[in-house]
Design a protein around this motif. Sequence first.
Motif, PDB file in Angstrom:
ATOM      1  N   LYS A   1       3.247   5.808  -5.688  1.00  0.00           N
ATOM      2  CA  LYS A   1       3.070   5.795  -7.136  1.00  0.00           C
ATOM      3  C   LYS A   1       1.912   6.691  -7.553  1.00  0.00           C
ATOM      4  O   LYS A   1       1.970   7.400  -8.563  1.00  0.00           O
ATOM      5  CB  LYS A   1       2.842   4.356  -7.602  1.00  0.00           C
ATOM      6  CG  LYS A   1       2.909   4.197  -9.120  1.00  0.00           C
ATOM      7  CD  LYS A   1       2.881   2.728  -9.514  1.00  0.00           C
ATOM      8  CE  LYS A   1       3.050   2.603 -11.031  1.00  0.00           C
ATOM      9  NZ  LYS A   1       3.046   1.177 -11.471  1.00  0.00           N
ATOM     10  N   PHE A   2       0.822   6.658  -6.736  1.00  0.00           N
ATOM     11  CA  PHE A   2      -0.341   7.505  -7.023  1.00  0.00           C
ATOM     12  C   PHE A   2       0.040   8.989  -6.947  1.00  0.00           C
ATOM     13  O   PHE A   2      -0.356   9.785  -7.811  1.00  0.00           O
ATOM     14  CB  PHE A   2      -1.460   7.200  -6.023  1.00  0.00           C
ATOM     15  CG  PHE A   2      -2.614   8.157  -6.126  1.00  0.00           C
ATOM     16  CD1 PHE A   2      -3.546   8.052  -7.150  1.00  0.00           C
ATOM     17  CD2 PHE A   2      -2.752   9.191  -5.200  1.00  0.00           C
ATOM     18  CE1 PHE A   2      -4.596   8.953  -7.245  1.00  0.00           C
ATOM     19  CE2 PHE A   2      -3.793  10.088  -5.293  1.00  0.00           C
ATOM     20  CZ  PHE A   2      -4.730   9.965  -6.318  1.00  0.00           C
TER      21      PHE A   2
ATOM     22  N   THR B   1       1.051  14.127  -9.501  1.00  0.00           N
ATOM     23  CA  THR B   1       1.935  15.285  -9.702  1.00  0.00           C
ATOM     24  C   THR B   1       2.281  15.455 -11.175  1.00  0.00           C
ATOM     25  O   THR B   1       2.296  16.571 -11.712  1.00  0.00           O
ATOM     26  CB  THR B   1       3.227  15.118  -8.884  1.00  0.00           C
ATOM     27  OG1 THR B   1       2.900  14.938  -7.512  1.00  0.00           O
ATOM     28  CG2 THR B   1       4.119  16.347  -9.030  1.00  0.00           C
ATOM     29  N   ALA B   2       2.534  14.301 -11.835  1.00  0.00           N
ATOM     30  CA  ALA B   2       2.849  14.355 -13.267  1.00  0.00           C
ATOM     31  C   ALA B   2       1.666  14.891 -14.060  1.00  0.00           C
ATOM     32  O   ALA B   2       1.822  15.720 -14.966  1.00  0.00           O
ATOM     33  CB  ALA B   2       3.241  12.964 -13.757  1.00  0.00           C
TER      34      ALA B   2
ATOM     35  N   PRO C   1       0.819  -1.228   0.000  1.00  0.00           N
ATOM     36  CA  PRO C   1       0.000   0.000   0.000  1.00  0.00           C
ATOM     37  C   PRO C   1       0.844   1.266   0.000  1.00  0.00           C
ATOM     38  O   PRO C   1       0.496   2.249  -0.643  1.00  0.00           O
ATOM     39  CB  PRO C   1      -0.808  -0.118   1.290  1.00  0.00           C
ATOM     40  CG  PRO C   1      -0.840  -1.575   1.599  1.00  0.00           C
ATOM     41  CD  PRO C   1       0.474  -2.101   1.124  1.00  0.00           C
ATOM     42  N   GLN C   2       1.971   1.233   0.697  1.00  0.00           N
ATOM     43  CA  GLN C   2       2.851   2.409   0.745  1.00  0.00           C
ATOM     44  C   GLN C   2       3.411   2.717  -0.640  1.00  0.00           C
ATOM     45  O   GLN C   2       3.428   3.859  -1.105  1.00  0.00           O
ATOM     46  CB  GLN C   2       3.997   2.166   1.734  1.00  0.00           C
ATOM     47  CG  GLN C   2       4.967   3.331   1.873  1.00  0.00           C
ATOM     48  CD  GLN C   2       4.336   4.546   2.528  1.00  0.00           C
ATOM     49  OE1 GLN C   2       3.363   4.394   3.272  1.00  0.00           O
ATOM     50  NE2 GLN C   2       4.829   5.732   2.227  1.00  0.00           N
TER      51      GLN C   2
END
Length: 273
Positions: free
Chosen positions: A13-14, A19-20, A7-8
């Motif tokens: 990654k999310f 941000t991208a 989950p971390q």
Amino acid sequence: GEAGGGPQAAHEKFLLIATAYETLKDEETRKDYDYMLDHPEEYYRHYYHYYSRRLAPKVDVRIVILVTVCAISVFQFFSWWSSYNEAINYLATVPKYRIQATEIARQQGLLNKTKEKGKNRRSKEEIREEEEEIIKDIIKNKIDIKGGYQKPKIYDILLFQILLAPFYLCKYVAWYCWWIYCFTIKGQEYGVEEKLYIIRRYMKMSQSQFDSLEDHQKETFLERQLWIRENYEVYKREQEEELKKKMAMDPRWKRYRRWMKNEGPGRLTFIDD
């Protein structure tokens, strides 16, 4: 440990994808990103630009300035009207203006109308209040009041002063060119208005301050030819000497000088009565 890391890692990654997306969806930030890829040596400068854009206020600065100027202008206008009404109330008690206004009211028959009989009869207090309003109204509209007591004009507030600044600038340039042409090039003699203008500039007074002076004072200025610099310097020294004499004779000024001599401004004394 592996279950906790899943989950971390997904969360990180999310955030990276979010941000991208946020960077690439905006045309300006996308251009900055592409430029940074081509010029990595300027990383810190683009880092600063990114956060300065993120933290920049969302409201247009021009709107903030306009609202501020309008607020100041509204406050100015109502403040000037309040001061103007206070001045009218004061002038109504000054004999010079009151007598003049009362005479105009009598000539126009306005005061006689307040003393009606029969059904329309009113108390002495009501009649007095109405006569007072008539006198104030005449002072406002019939008597030429200049200087700081004059009626406020909407064009004097900050908003209109800013909007009309180009017009005032062009007007001043045209007037200055006219002055140079008439009095410097052609050598014409000054008229009364021009003489008073030069005297006012020597005295460093605004137009409203100069207008508030009595007519006999202005006549004295003209009689003494104060538009000539040498004459004005003599007049200025005379006024300074006269002021010194008045201050020397003033009991309050004497007490102040005595206090400065004996106590001085650096010492506080407490005296019990």
